[in-house]
Design an enzyme around this catalytic site. Sequence first.
Site, mmCIF file in Angstrom:
data_model
loop_
_atom_site.group_PDB
_atom_site.id
_atom_site.type_symbol
_atom_site.label_atom_id
_atom_site.label_comp_id
_atom_site.label_asym_id
_atom_site.label_seq_id
_atom_site.Cartn_x
_atom_site.Cartn_y
_atom_site.Cartn_z
ATOM 1 N N HIS A 188 -7.467 8.351 -18.890
ATOM 2 C CA HIS A 188 -8.116 8.867 -20.090
ATOM 3 C C HIS A 188 -7.383 10.067 -20.650
ATOM 4 O O HIS A 188 -7.432 10.324 -21.841
ATOM 5 C CB HIS A 188 -9.578 9.163 -19.799
ATOM 6 C CG HIS A 188 -10.371 7.914 -19.750
ATOM 7 N ND1 HIS A 188 -10.734 7.229 -20.884
ATOM 8 C CD2 HIS A 188 -10.789 7.165 -18.711
ATOM 9 C CE1 HIS A 188 -11.366 6.129 -20.535
ATOM 10 N NE2 HIS A 188 -11.416 6.066 -19.219
ATOM 11 N N ARG A 295 1.613 -11.698 -28.074
ATOM 12 C CA ARG A 295 2.413 -12.813 -27.553
ATOM 13 C C ARG A 295 2.241 -12.868 -26.040
ATOM 14 O O ARG A 295 3.009 -12.262 -25.298
ATOM 15 C CB ARG A 295 3.892 -12.610 -27.911
ATOM 16 C CG ARG A 295 4.218 -12.788 -29.393
ATOM 17 C CD ARG A 295 5.710 -12.621 -29.630
ATOM 18 N NE ARG A 295 6.153 -13.141 -30.900
ATOM 19 C CZ ARG A 295 6.321 -12.418 -31.999
ATOM 20 N NH1 ARG A 295 6.043 -11.126 -31.979
ATOM 21 N NH2 ARG A 295 6.749 -12.974 -33.115
ATOM 22 N N GLU A 430 2.833 -22.923 -38.108
ATOM 23 C CA GLU A 430 4.264 -22.621 -37.977
ATOM 24 C C GLU A 430 5.103 -23.885 -37.963
ATOM 25 O O GLU A 430 6.302 -23.847 -37.688
ATOM 26 C CB GLU A 430 4.538 -21.730 -36.759
ATOM 27 C CG GLU A 430 4.016 -22.240 -35.447
ATOM 28 C CD GLU A 430 4.284 -21.292 -34.285
ATOM 29 O OE1 GLU A 430 5.096 -20.362 -34.409
ATOM 30 O OE2 GLU A 430 3.674 -21.502 -33.221
ATOM 31 N N ASP A 454 8.988 -19.525 -37.182
ATOM 32 C CA ASP A 454 9.200 -20.936 -36.892
ATOM 33 C C ASP A 454 9.028 -21.794 -38.142
ATOM 34 O O ASP A 454 9.755 -22.768 -38.330
ATOM 35 C CB ASP A 454 8.247 -21.399 -35.781
ATOM 36 C CG ASP A 454 8.793 -21.036 -34.407
ATOM 37 O OD1 ASP A 454 10.009 -21.248 -34.196
ATOM 38 O OD2 ASP A 454 8.037 -20.516 -33.571
ATOM 39 N N ARG A 464 16.648 -20.835 -35.688
ATOM 40 C CA ARG A 464 16.516 -19.375 -35.886
ATOM 41 C C ARG A 464 17.391 -18.583 -34.929
ATOM 42 O O ARG A 464 17.596 -17.385 -35.102
ATOM 43 C CB ARG A 464 15.036 -18.945 -35.772
ATOM 44 C CG ARG A 464 14.431 -19.137 -34.405
ATOM 45 C CD ARG A 464 12.915 -19.000 -34.436
ATOM 46 N NE ARG A 464 12.432 -17.705 -33.990
ATOM 47 C CZ ARG A 464 11.175 -17.458 -33.668
ATOM 48 N NH1 ARG A 464 10.254 -18.399 -33.772
ATOM 49 N NH2 ARG A 464 10.796 -16.273 -33.268
ATOM 50 N N CYS A 501 1.592 -13.783 -39.266
ATOM 51 C CA CYS A 501 2.041 -12.941 -38.152
ATOM 52 C C CYS A 501 3.547 -13.048 -37.910
ATOM 53 O O CYS A 501 4.074 -12.412 -37.004
ATOM 54 C CB CYS A 501 1.257 -13.234 -36.881
ATOM 55 S SG CYS A 501 1.467 -14.917 -36.296
HETATM 56 C C1 PEP Z 1 6.460 -17.190 -35.665
HETATM 57 O O1 PEP Z 1 6.972 -18.245 -35.326
HETATM 58 O O2 PEP Z 1 6.495 -16.732 -36.823
HETATM 59 C C2 PEP Z 1 5.755 -16.364 -34.677
HETATM 60 C C3 PEP Z 1 5.046 -15.316 -35.022
HETATM 61 O O3 PEP Z 1 5.879 -16.705 -33.363
HETATM 62 P P1 PEP Z 1 7.197 -16.409 -32.470
HETATM 63 O O4 PEP Z 1 8.099 -15.525 -33.276
HETATM 64 O O5 PEP Z 1 6.705 -15.792 -31.220
HETATM 65 O O6 PEP Z 1 7.733 -17.796 -32.279
HETATM 66 MG MG MG Z 2 6.522 -19.167 -33.421
#
Ligand code: PEP
Ligand code: MG
Length: 545
Positions: A188, A295, A430, A454, A464, A501
Site C-alpha cells: 500500500h 494481453r 481482427e 491483425d 505484420r 485496441c
Molecule cells: C491487434 O491485433 O490489433 C491486437 C490488439 O492484438 P495483438 O497485437 O496482440 O495481436
Molecule cells: Mg491481434
Amino acid sequence: MQVLTGKSVYNDVCIGKLSFFKRNKSVVRRVHIDDPQIEIERFHEARESGVKQLQGLYENALKSVGEANAAIFEIHQMMMEDLDYADSIENIITTQEVNAEYAVATTADNFAAMFSAMEDEYMRGRAADVKDVSERLIRILSGDEETSQTGDEKVIIAADDLAPSETVQLDKSKVLGFALQGGSTNSHTAILARSMSIPAVIGLGFALGEEMDGKMAIVDGSDGTVYIDPDEETMKRMAEKKAEYDRKRELLAQLKGKETISADGTKIKIYANIGSPEDVVKVHDNDAEGIGLFRSEFLYLGREDFPSEEDQFNAYRDVAQNMAGKKVVIRTLDIGADKKVDYFNLSEEDNPALGYRAIRICLTQPEIFKTQLRALYRATAFGNISIMFPMITSVEEVRKIKDICAEVRAELDAEGIPYKEDTELGIMIETPAAAIISDDLAKEVDFFSVGTNDLTQYTLAADRMNNKLAPFIDTHHKAILRLIQMAAENAHKNGIWIGICGELGADTSLTREFLKMGIDELSVSVGLVLNVRDAVIHTDLRKED
Ligand code: PEP
Ligand code: MG
C-alpha cells in the site's frame, strides 16, 4: 557516484538530498506481570484508541488520496479488531504472564512471518500492514509520540520500508521522492506513493545505507535507478529527463480527471493496453479510464510450463483490485504466430500468422482454455472484469466458447466459488471475416474490440512481422476503415459497445474519423493515453476538417 537499482513504483525523476527516515520506534521489553487481566484491559483500551486514530487517518486520507487508497486504513482497523490477532495477544499475556506491549510485538512478528511466507504476493504485502498496526498499538500502550519527519528542506526520504500510515502522514510538500531498501510494488505504501505522484524506487536492498544520509541523490523512477553523489554528466542528463517529466505532468494536470469529450460533446473512453499486472502503475500514472486490453498471453511467455489456475487468478485479481472498479478487459491467450512458447509443443508451420493460434488452440485444447477461464471467472468477483476472445472468424466459434464458459460457471457453482454472473463476454474484430459478419456476431456477444494490427495484416495480405513490407502497408487503407465502420454500425444496431485496441486507436490523425464512427472506446499504449485525450478534446465534429 554510486548507482543503485531497484523497482520503480512511480515514473518520475527527482533530485535532492537523501534524508533517512527517523523512527521513534518504541523499545519493547518483556516484563513479568502478576495480573494478566489488567494487561488485557490495557490492550483493549489501546485497541479502542488505535481504532479511533485509524478512523481519523482514514478521513484525512480520503481527502488527500481518495477512497480507493484511503481504504488501507479501514483494512488496518479490521486487522486491529481481528479476533485471531486479539486471541494471540491475550493468550501470550495470560500464558506467559507478560506485559501487553510484549504480547503485541510477539504477535506482530508471528503474523508478519506468516504473511511473508505466503505464496500470494498480495498477502506477502500484508506483513508490513500487520507490523504497522502493531507498532501503533505499542506506541499507544507505552505513551510514545508518533514519528514526525522532515525539516524545512525538501528531501528524498530513504528508509528500510515505510508503513502506509507513515507515508500518508508525511508532509508531502517536503518530500521529493522515496528510496526504500524493501517494499513490494503491490504494497500500500507503493500504491500511496503513486497516488501522491511521488517518484519512488523500492527494493534497493542494503546497497542503500544510512551512511548516505544527507548526500545528494537522484531517484529515476523510469527505470528504478538511484544515483548517489551523481557526477556532472548524470546530473545534466537527469535534469533534462526531469524537465521532460515536468512537461508531461503539466499536460496531465490539465487533462487529469477530465472527461474525454470532444468540443461538440461526443464522448469516448480512453483505456490502456497492458501485458502484466505491474503495468497497472502506469495505467494510473497516465490517468487511463480503464484497461481495454490485457494481453494475458504474457503470463504464458518466458516460462517452462503452463501457469497454474492459481497463478493466473492472482494476476487477474490483482489487476482488477488495483483498478478499483474501473473496467478491465482481459483477452484470453493469443499464443501462436509471433508469440512462441515451447511447452505448447506447436509444430512448425509455413504460415504461422494464418495458422494454429489463439482461439484455435483454446477450442481444440479445452483443458488449457478452461484453466484460464476458471481463473478469469474467479477473479471477476474482485472487480470489473470483461473477458475477450481473439482471432474470431465465425459465429460457431463464439457459440462453442459460450458453451465452454457455461461449463466453467457450472463447475464453479458446484464448488460454491463466487464469480460475477453477468460478466461481459466480447470478441476481437481482427479478421476481415469477423468484420464482415459483425451483424451476426453482435447478436452473440456484449462488445467488440477491433484489433487493427491483425485486421491490417489480414486485410492487406501483408505479414505484420515482415519489415520489407512496410512500404506496402497503408494503415489508413480505405478497406480497413470501412471494415471498422461496418463493425461499429453493426455493434450499435445490436445495442453493444465497440472499442479499438490495436495501435491504430492511438493514431491521432484518425481520432476525428473514429469519433464520427461512434467508436465508444480507444485502448492505447499507456504512454499515449493523454495524447489521445488531448486530440479528442481538440476535435469538433460540427466543423469541417
Ligand atoms: C491487434 O491485433 O490489433 C491486437 C490488439 O492484438 P495483438 O497485437 O496482440 O495481436
Ligand atoms: Mg491481434
